[in-house]
Every structure is written in structure tokens, then in C-alpha cells.
Design an enzyme around this catalytic site. Structure first.
Site, short mmCIF file in Angstrom:
data_model
loop_
_atom_site.label_atom_id
_atom_site.label_comp_id
_atom_site.label_asym_id
_atom_site.label_seq_id
_atom_site.Cartn_x
_atom_site.Cartn_y
_atom_site.Cartn_z
N LYS A 35 0.72 -1.22 -0.09
CA LYS A 35 0.09 -0.13 0.15
C LYS A 35 0.99 1.16 -0.06
O LYS A 35 2.16 1.23 0.38
CB LYS A 35 -0.78 -0.01 1.09
N TYR A 256 18.47 28.89 9.51
CA TYR A 256 17.37 29.78 10.03
C TYR A 256 17.23 29.74 11.69
O TYR A 256 17.41 28.72 12.40
CB TYR A 256 16.20 29.14 9.43
C1 LIG Z 1 -0.28 -1.85 6.76
C2 LIG Z 1 -1.12 -2.96 6.96
C3 LIG Z 1 -0.29 -4.28 7.35
C4 LIG Z 1 1.24 -4.13 7.05
O1 LIG Z 1 1.51 -3.48 8.60
P1 LIG Z 1 3.20 -3.40 8.89
O2 LIG Z 1 3.20 -2.76 10.22
O3 LIG Z 1 3.84 -2.41 7.76
O4 LIG Z 1 3.80 -4.59 8.61
C5 LIG Z 1 -1.20 -5.59 7.58
N1 LIG Z 1 -2.23 -5.53 7.64
C6 LIG Z 1 -3.11 -4.64 7.46
C7 LIG Z 1 -4.68 -4.61 7.53
C8 LIG Z 1 -2.54 -3.25 7.09
O5 LIG Z 1 -3.37 -2.06 7.00
#
Ligand SMILES: *Cc1c(COP(=O)(O)O)cnc(C)c1O
Length: 370
Positions: A35, A256
Site C-alpha cells: 500500500k 534559520y
Molecule cells: C498496513 C497493514 C499491514 C502491514 O503493516 P506493517 O506494520 O507495515 O507490517 C498489515 N495489515 C493491514 C490490515 C494493514 O493495513
């Protein structure tokens, strides 16, 4: 000459980290979670390194389509399922499996016309209180879903809120097990933290694990454990160069807000990387970078296009020296993205997702000349 900042994606690290997930969950299948454009790495860039997974999990239809265009024929799971009824058309067309977490999603399925029944993952809210049916409503949802001609097979899924900490997963696991004990179907429970910390228990491992961040080489429970502890290799290097060096006297300030005050006469290196590239503006003085593979501390506020580091103890550093913001450096050095993130009050996940579009990426099958 183009600006010297670039991001490298290391395919060898992706393959290696996938193998670590397999070793942690030996008889489970693996959803490689890609994702958010593969946690900022780029779906098409990581694909050659992760195609050994059993499936890909994501939430965006565009990204699912990209995987099909890359010729991935295996399972793809939409982790949040359909966002509206029309999404189911795409699920049918692209053969996507999808999570069902709400009554509305069951209604859409019930009205969906398809020749090919869908594989769905029914989600239980076992305590995280984000998505899913409550334990009390779960069985009725399962019964309703299972009776639909649009549905092929129903699998069971839940998500842990505290797999990365000592609070642990026991309470949610008990809820999930109690309310699914006599239901058929494959199970999926583990994100990276649960895969690494708890998947030795077959009941936790289930049939599918869902590692995300660990595949990209970041430890999900840093600072308790770093990537070396888990045997993970960073899959992204963000690197640039020194584009100028300033000689400042004791009492002079840098950048800055004059945040950094030189305690003595010293050299300050100016690095071509700033917050417009995704480097965290909140990084405090002392946040490490690597200059030619050696650690050097941030000195002064991060600005839009540049940041400044102390070159104390690095007499060889010169204009053109390589600077690693995170990932692999010269002389075998490496700097964990989690360390930069923790110093800046965030997590590695956020930094990898935030590398900005103006940063050119390249893919390498090894160390990219490092
Ligand atoms: C993002 C996600 C994962 C993976 O999570 P990580 O902590 O990056 O391993 C797994 N299951 C769901 C439902 C997620 O949204």
C-alpha cells in the site's frame, strides 16, 4: 549536473527481507503489503524484489491495476475492501480479493452482478476499533456473506493494535479465537510486528501473514529492536552530497533561527537535501547522517532544500563527499531510517512514504555502487 540527491531501491534487500518473513512464519503464505505505493518505494520498482510473495495486499485500485499490468496473476487483496459499489466491478474484472468490514459492503456485494464469485476476507474488530465487525456481530455477517451467490470463499481477518509493544496481542487474539473457533475458512492476523514477535504460535500465524514495513527493511518495534536484531536490510537509501563547506568561529550560528551555535571553530557541511525532499523538518541537532560512511550530526534547522551537519572529526570530508540520509553508506556503513525518525518524533513508515516526487529514484540489484 543534476542535483545530487537520489533514492535507491535495493532489490537484494527486498528479497532478503521477504525470506526473513518466510522463516518467521514457515508454513504460512505471505501477502507482501505494498500500500501507499509500496511504502513510498514505488510498486513497479519493488515488484521484481517481491514477486516471490504469495500475494500482494494494498488498498488502492490503481495500484492493483498496476500489478496486473506488471503481469502479476496471483492473489491481490484490497485491505479496506470496496469504497463504493462500483469498485466491485473492478474486483471482478481484475480478480481482486477484498476485505469486507461493514454491512454496506455486504449490501453492495448482494447487488453486484458477476459471473465470478469473489473471494472475501471478513474482518473482525477484535479491539483496535478502526475497521471490522464487532465480535458480537461477526457470526451474523459471516452467515449473510456465506449465503451470497456472489461470494466464493470467506476467509477471516483481524488486525492487532499493539503487536510491536509489550502490551502484546493476547487480548485481541483471545477475542478472535473465541468468536471464530467453529467457523471454517483461512485466517490472517499478522502485520510485520506480529510476524516477527508472535508468529511462532501457529494460531497467530494463521494461513496468511501480512508483513509491510519489515519487507522494506525497517524494524516495526524500534528502538526495542533494530533492523539488525531481526536480520532485516534497508531497502531504501536516500543519498546526496556536500555542496558547500563553511568555516565558522565559536559563537557563530548556522541556519534559520540561529538554532545551532558553534561551540568552537569548526567546519559545517551543507547537504543537498531538505524538507521539500521528505527529510523531516523537525529533526533536532544531533540527528545523524553518514558522510562517506561516517556518522556526522545535524547542526542547524533543516531548510527546504538543504541541511547542515557538523564535520567535526571528519577532516577528509570535502565538497562532493557522499552523504547518506538513511540506508547504506560508503565503507559498509548504514543508518537506519528508524533512528532518523525516532529523533524527529515520528516512525520510519512515515519517512519512507514521504520521500517527495522531486527525488529521482533508481533501482539496483545490489548496493548501487556503495
Ligand atoms: C498496513 C497493514 C499491514 C502491514 O503493516 P506493517 O506494520 O507495515 O507490517 C498489515 N495489515 C493491514 C490490515 C494493514 O493495513
Amino acid at each position: 549536473m543534476p542535483r545530487p540527491l537520489e533514492a535507491l531501491v535495493h532489490l537484494d534487500a527486498l528479497r532478503h527481507n521477504l525470506q526473513i518473513a518466510r522463516e518467521r512464519a514457515p508454513d504460512a503464505r505471505i501477502w507482501a503489503v505494498v500500500k501507499a505505493n509500496a511504502y513510498g518505494h514505488g510498486v513497479e520498482r519493488v515488484y521484481p524484489g517481491l514477486r516471490g510473495a504469495d500475494g500482494f495486499a494494498l488498498l488502492d485500485l490503481q495500484e492493483a491495476r498496476k500489478l496486473r499490468e506488471l503481469d502479476w496473476r496471483g492473489p491481490i487483496l484490497l485491505l479496506e475492501g470496496a469504497f463504493d459499489a462500483r469498485d466491485l466491478e473492478w474486483c471482478s474484472r481484475l480478480n481482486l480479493w477484498h476485505v469486507v468490514h461493514s454491512e454496506a459492503q455486504i449490501d453492495w456485494l448482494a447487488h453486484h452482478k458477476t459471473e465470478w464469485p469473489h473471494r472475501v476476507f471478513l474482518k473482525m474488530n477484535s479491539g483496535m476499533n478502526r475497521l471490522g465487525f464487532t465480535p458480537a456481530a461477526f457470526r451474523q455477517a459471516w452467515t449473510r456473506l456465506s449465503a451470497l451467490p456472489q461470494v466464493d470463499e470467506v476467509s477471516l481477518i483481524t488486525h492487532f493494535s499493539d503487536a510491536d509493544s509489550d502490551i502484546g496481542i493476547a487480548r485481541q487474539l483471545a477475542v478472535f479465537q473465541t468468536h471464530t473457533a467453529d467457523l471454517p475458512g483461512e485466517r490472517s492476523l499478522c502485520n510485520s510486528a506480529a510476524t516477527l514477535r508472535h508468529a511462532q504460535d501457529p494460531a497467530v500465524r494463521g494461513d496468511w501473514v501480512r508483513p509491510g514495513v519489515m519487507l522494506y527493511g525497517a524494524s516495526p518495534d524500534f528502538p526495542q529492536h533494530d533492523a539488525d536484531h531481526w536480520g532485516l536490510k534497508p531497502a531504501m537509501t536516500l543519498r546526496s552530497r556536500l555542496i558547500a563547506i563553511q568555516h565558522v568561529q565559536a559563537g557563530e550560528t548556522v541556519g534559520y533561527g540561529s538554532r545551532f551555535v558553534a561551540p568552537h571553530a569548526m567546519r559545517i557541511g551543507v547537504v543537498a537535501c531538505g524538507y521539500a525532499d521528505g527529510y523531516p523538518r523537525h529533526a533536532p541537532d544531533g540527528t545523524p547522517v553518514l558522510v562517506d560512511g561516517r556518522r556526522a550530526p545535524l547542526a542547524g534547522r533543516v531548510s527546504m532544500d538543504m541541511l547542515t551537519v557538523s564535520l567535526d572529526g571528519l577532516p577528509d570530508a570535502e565538497v562532493g563527499s557522499e552523504v547518506t540520509l538513511w540506508g547504506r553508506g560508503r565503507r559498509g556503513g548504514h543508518l537506519f531510517i528508524e533512528e532518523v525518525a525516532t529523533r524527529s518524533g515520528t516512525i520510519g513508515y512515515e519517512l519512507m512514504c514521504a520521500v517527495s516526487p522531486r527525488v529521482p529514484f533508481s533501482v539496483t540489484d545490489a548496493d548501487g555502487g556503495l
